[in-house]
Design an enzyme around this catalytic site. Structure first.
Site, PDB file in Angstrom:
ATOM      1  CB  THR A 173      -0.195  -0.746   4.403  1.00  0.00           C
ATOM      2  OG1 THR A 173      -0.918   0.315   5.020  1.00  0.00           O
ATOM      3  CG2 THR A 173      -0.885  -1.151   3.107  1.00  0.00           C
ATOM      4  CE  LYS A 175       2.626  -0.405   1.477  1.00  0.00           C
ATOM      5  NZ  LYS A 175       1.764   0.372   0.548  1.00  0.00           N
ATOM      6  CE  LYS A 177       0.165   0.033  -3.202  1.00  0.00           C
ATOM      7  NZ  LYS A 177      -0.437   1.347  -3.520  1.00  0.00           N
ATOM      8  CG  ASP A 203      -1.990  -0.446  -0.167  1.00  0.00           C
ATOM      9  OD1 ASP A 203      -2.604   0.620   0.019  1.00  0.00           O
ATOM     10  OD2 ASP A 203      -0.754  -0.509  -0.227  1.00  0.00           O
ATOM     11  CD  GLU A 204      -4.243   2.353  -2.165  1.00  0.00           C
ATOM     12  OE1 GLU A 204      -3.431   2.752  -3.019  1.00  0.00           O
ATOM     13  OE2 GLU A 204      -3.907   2.056  -0.994  1.00  0.00           O
ATOM     14  CG  HIS A 294      -7.204   3.907   1.590  1.00  0.00           C
ATOM     15  ND1 HIS A 294      -7.022   4.763   0.524  1.00  0.00           N
ATOM     16  CD2 HIS A 294      -5.959   3.552   2.000  1.00  0.00           C
ATOM     17  CE1 HIS A 294      -5.727   4.909   0.294  1.00  0.00           C
ATOM     18  NE2 HIS A 294      -5.055   4.187   1.174  1.00  0.00           N
ATOM     19  CG  HIS A 327      -5.597   6.254   5.229  1.00  0.00           C
ATOM     20  ND1 HIS A 327      -4.342   5.725   5.060  1.00  0.00           N
ATOM     21  CD2 HIS A 327      -6.406   5.196   5.516  1.00  0.00           C
ATOM     22  CE1 HIS A 327      -4.390   4.407   5.228  1.00  0.00           C
ATOM     23  NE2 HIS A 327      -5.638   4.070   5.504  1.00  0.00           N
ATOM     24  CB  SER A 379      -0.896   5.604   6.551  1.00  0.00           C
ATOM     25  OG  SER A 379      -0.397   4.571   5.729  1.00  0.00           O
TER      26      SER A 379
END
Length: 481
Positions: A173, A175, A177, A203-204, A294, A327, A379
């Site tokens: 993921t 970062k 984010k 990211d979500e 996600h 996830h 994750s």
């Protein structure tokens, strides 16, 4: 008026309020193969018998209401009502019971997770007679499962698309984010993919914010994918988050991803909603896109042990609605997840047939009748020292996703990806040679770090990082026995 209706109405209508258990508690009922079965953890209010509480759940989530109504006589309640057919006490918990409820299949619209959840959990959780209520598990019958498309492609088709076999897939993921420009974001994607990862991820909450609009992000990430593929000779992907404020905008973003030729997109299925998710899964099947899911917001629903919906139910719902990845916690990282419970719903995501096993929290035998499987994604707070445990726990059919555990490498993003890939390859090789990853994991990583300076640096940075907190959601005493 039909003879059946005439018979019912001729008896006369008797107004008033009667106990739910007189109609909806049926301990002699034999469940049918076509019934949807539910296991509820019920905590009644003081003075409410468990039979009445279980019957109230069955009633309020099917045909019942608080009083007798005249129109009950115009239909067959015996055909359509939910039935509480068994109640058991939860050992070790005060005033908690597991109430088993059977729902006839005719109560539910075909192919609609939205309707299924609206019926079973839509209203009953606010019922005053209950102090708390949690849906622990559902049995989805084959007759209902066959009305769903399910995952766009499934595990085997994904492996064939990627031409990657015999090991877990590796992800990261990006970062931070939020806050990166699209170009800098794409640069991080390229460096991670070039270093050896299979996937990188939005990211979500990366959608289309002022600092990085979605179209710019899609373009720079596509460039990173193609450049890294050319340099490594491997198929790469980035989970482009198509989640949006409307279904129309979500599908517009998915269409643009298809035009770019990327292999996979992403959706936040709980905040986005099951209707949107199912529509996107159908689009992905029709257009050859993989779909990463996600579970943002899940802990609001599933973390408390006595109230809400267990994640194994949300996982089953996702398999019906559609997604190729989801996830699933890590067991060893920073997020909630007890080992046996996690492995229980991981099997429910991947396998075609899963036996009832209360020691793993599985209340019902589940037959998916060849509905494609979903890859669980580990994750959250994981790094190279966790690699042996993750490989052992999740096996080959999984995605191991390191965000900070890649981008936090002291030498940069690409060396962080190299460290993770070397650690994974070392663990897979050791396992294939017969070593026990649970016992020999640390020595496997140390040995591999001798010929990989990137891995050695990662080992030094994260050698003392641990997340030693007990899980909130644990197995009951009677399930452990």
């Amino acid at each position: 008026m039909s003879p059946q209706t005439e018979t019912k109405t001729s008896v006369g209508f008797k107004a008033g309020v009667k106990d739910y258990k007189l109609t909806y508690y049926t301990p002699d009922y034999e469940t049918k193969p076509t019934d949807i079965l539910a296991a509820f953890r019920v905590t009644p209010q003081p003075g409410v018998p468990p039979e009445e509480a279980g019957a109230a759940v069955a009633a309020e989530s099917s045909t019942g209401t608080w009083t007798t109504v005249w129109t009950d006589g115009l239909t067959s309640l015996d055909r359509y009502k939910g039935r509480c057919y068994h109640i058991e006490r939860v050992f070790g918990e005060k005033d908690q019971y597991i109430a088993y409820v059977a729902y006839p299949l005719d109560l539910f619209e075909e192919g609609s997770v939205t309707n299924m959840f609206t019926s079973i959990v839509g209203n009953v959780f606010g019922f005053k007679a209950l102090r708390a209520l949690r849906l622990e598990d559902l049995r989805i019958p084959p007759a209902y499962t066959k009305t769903f498309q399910g995952p766009p492609h499934g595990i085997q088709v994904e492996r064939d698309k990627l031409n990657k076999y015999g090991r877990p897939l590796l992800g990261c993921t990006i970062k931070p984010k939020l806050g990166l420009s699209a170009k800098n974001y794409g640069r991080a994607v390229y460096e991670c993919l070039r270093g050896g990862l299979d996937f990188t991820k939005d990211d979500e909450n990366v959608n289309s914010q002022p600092f990085m609009r979605w179209r710019d992000r899609f373009l720079f990430c596509a460039e990173a994918i193609y450049k890294s593929q050319a340099e490594t000779g491997e198929i790469k992907g980035h989970y482009l988050n198509a989640t949006a404020g409307t279904c129309e905008e979500m599908l517009r973003r998915a269409c643009f991803a298809k035009e770019l030729g990327v292999p996979i997109i992403m959706h936040d299925y709980l905040t986005g909603g099951f209707t949107a998710n199912t529509s996107l899964a159908h689009f992905c099947r029709e257009n050859g896109l993989l779909l990463h899911i996600h579970r943002a917001m899940h802990a609001v629903i599933d973390r408390q042990k006595n109230h809400g919906i267990h994640f194994r139910v949300l996982a089953k719902a996702l398999r019906l609605s559609g997604g190729d990845h989801i996830h699933a916690g890590t067991v060893v990282g920073k997020l909630e997840g007890e080992r046996e419970i996690t492995l229980g719903f991981v099997d429910l995501l991947r396998d075609n047939f899963v036996e009832k096993d209360r020691s793993r929290g599985i209340y019902f035998t589940q037959d998916w009748v060849s509905l494609p499987g979903v890859l669980p994604v580990a994750s959250g707070g994981i790094h190279v020292w966790h690699m042996p445990a993750l490989t052992d726990i999740f096996g080959d059919d999984s995605v191991l996703q390191f965000g900070g555990g890649t981008l936090g490498h002291p030498w940069g993003n690409a060396p962080g990806a190299v460290a993770n890939r070397v650690a994974l390859e070392a663990c897979v090789q050791a396992r294939n040679e017969g070593l026990n990853l649970a016992q020999d994991g640390n020595s496997i990583i140390r040995q591999a770090s001798k010929w990989s300076p990137e891995l050695a640096a990662a080992c030094e940075v994260w050698k003392e990082i641990q997340f030693n907190f007990k899980s909130v959601d644990t197995l009951d005493l009677n399930e452990i026995k």
